[in-house]
Design an enzyme around this catalytic site. Structure first.
Site, short mmCIF file in Angstrom:
data_model
loop_
_atom_site.label_atom_id
_atom_site.label_comp_id
_atom_site.label_asym_id
_atom_site.label_seq_id
_atom_site.Cartn_x
_atom_site.Cartn_y
_atom_site.Cartn_z
CB SER A 132 5.94 2.20 -24.13
OG SER A 132 4.93 2.63 -25.01
CB SER A 133 2.72 -2.46 -25.63
OG SER A 133 2.46 -2.88 -24.33
CD GLN A 134 5.74 -5.01 -32.11
OE1 GLN A 134 5.73 -6.00 -31.38
NE2 GLN A 134 6.05 -5.08 -33.40
#
Length: 408
Positions: A132-134
């Protein structure tokens, strides 16, 4: 990066305008007791953590659009990452889960789900397949996508479903299609979206398939957003877009924003920010295996300092010149190492001794890129662009027809 994970809960998880979540989503996600006290504490903690996450993104200059700010304030990220890994003190990985029987551990999981950093959600045999991206990078990409009411969006890389939920919150029902190669990932994303339970989230079309081929059944699209690194822009995406559509995708260590001119033509500039994503996987993007380390080597000297591999802007330029690379810079030994999927390798030590092998001299490409980098004053990412013209694609500096062009 594309996200992914396992089932998160049940129906009835809509959020209020203040960003708080219902009892159902918090209790299910945290595994907390359903007594009023425990439910209230977790609900308050999730709301406070989400509010703090948004406040920090805003303080960093993001989420200037109130509609996107509302999406990040209201979509409960913790529902989409019920189980993840993060680096442990002293090395190794800790596994944090909503199902942990220890309430203190569950609070650590909850706090981590709202930290402004990527979350590793799918690691197989030590290889990161999905994350899950920043959140601050996700916010930047959402705003850079420049959506408007009525737009239809194709997302490449379904992940946990969190990004699709944000898009659906912004655009409403029946506006978002998300695709991923891995059936485990799409099943998890579908479950998370159902657990969130809003009409818009439930309306997201989740497809299992090769993202490079798009999803023609849902075309035409007004926007395409990829959450995985690409070696080039797939032709199928342009063919499935309306003229004037926007494509936002990671390429090299940057983000390219393209305007689609026709079914075979597009052009645009890179954003100023760096971005690092899991590579796109699929039959249409399979690369040859690297050559063995003991392949025949040529040895020579170089005047290009190996420490330049540690410079982020130079690494970006080098990936445009040479294509996707595995780059390693070791300050302790002063050694740089380059590896390409076609089996080409280069190793340069602090004294300038250069060893190259494989079909391409990677360090010769680095030397060429260094000349451009030095002579043009370390050009920023935003000076670079990409043109797609039928079967031809090339990156460029300042001018698509100028002297600095590199074919993909």
């Amino acid at each position: 990066m594309a996200d992914t994970d396992a089932e998160a809960g049940t129906e009835g998880t809509d959020t209020g305008a203040d960003g708080t979540t219902s009892d159902t989503d918090t209790d299910t996600a945290t595994g907390a007791d359903t007594g009023t006290g425990a439910a209230g504490r977790y609900r308050a903690a999730a709301s406070a953590l989400r509010t703090r996450m948004v406040r920090r993104i805003v303080a960093g200059g993001g989420l200037t659009d109130p509609a996107w700010r509302a999406a990040f304030a209201e979509v409960p990220r913790h529902l989409f990452v019920p189980d993840y890994q993060r680096s442990a003190h002293g090395g190794g990985q800790d596994r944090l889960t909503a199902a942990d029987p220890d309430p203190r551990h569950r609070l650590r999981w909850l706090a981590g789900s709202y930290a402004d950093r990527p979350i590793a959600t799918d690691v197989v045999d030590g290889e990161l397949l999905s994350s899950s991206s920043q959140p601050s990078l996700m916010a930047l990409m959402c705003e850079a996508l420049d959506v408007a009411d009525g737009h239809r969006v194709l997302e490449i890389g379904a992940g946990t479903g969190y990004n699709a939920a944000l898009l659906a919150h912004r655009l409403g029902p029946d506006a978002v299609t998300t695709i991923d190669l891995d059936e485990r990932i799409t099943a998890a994303a579908r479950a998370h979206l159902a657990a969130y339970g809003t009409p818009a989230a439930r309306s997201v079309t989740v497809v299992t398939g090769d993202g490079a081929l798009g999803h023609p059944a849902g075309a035409p699209y007004d926007r395409v957003i990829a959450t995985c690194e690409l070696p080039a822009i797939p032709a199928a995406w342009l063919a499935q877009c309306r003229p004037g559509a926007r494509i936002l995708a990671p390429l090299g260590t940057g983000l390219i924003a393209l305007t689609v001119r026709s079914a075979t033509e597009a052009e645009g500039h890179f954003l100023a920010t760096p971005a690092f994503f899991v590579p796109l996987r699929g039959p249409s993007t399979t690369a040859p295996a690297p050559a063995a380390d003991d392949a025949a080597q040529a040895v020579r000297a170089t005047r290009t300092p190996p420490r330049i591999i540690g410079n982020d802007l130079f690494r970006f330029l080098l990936t445009l010149v040479a294509g996707p690379l595995d780059l390693t810079w070791s300050p302790g030994t002063g050694t740089a190492r380059l590896l390409a999927a076609d089996g080409s390798t280069a190793r340069v030590t602090a004294d300038g001794t250069t060893r190259v092998s494989g079909p391409r001299d990677l360090w010769a490409l680095a030397e060429s890129a260094h000349t451009v980098f030095r002579d043009l004053g370390h050009p920023a990412r935003s000076r670079f662009g990409l043109t797609v013209d039928g079967p031809r694609q090339w990156t460029w500096l300042d001018d698509p027809a100028g002297p600095y062009r590199w074919p993909l």
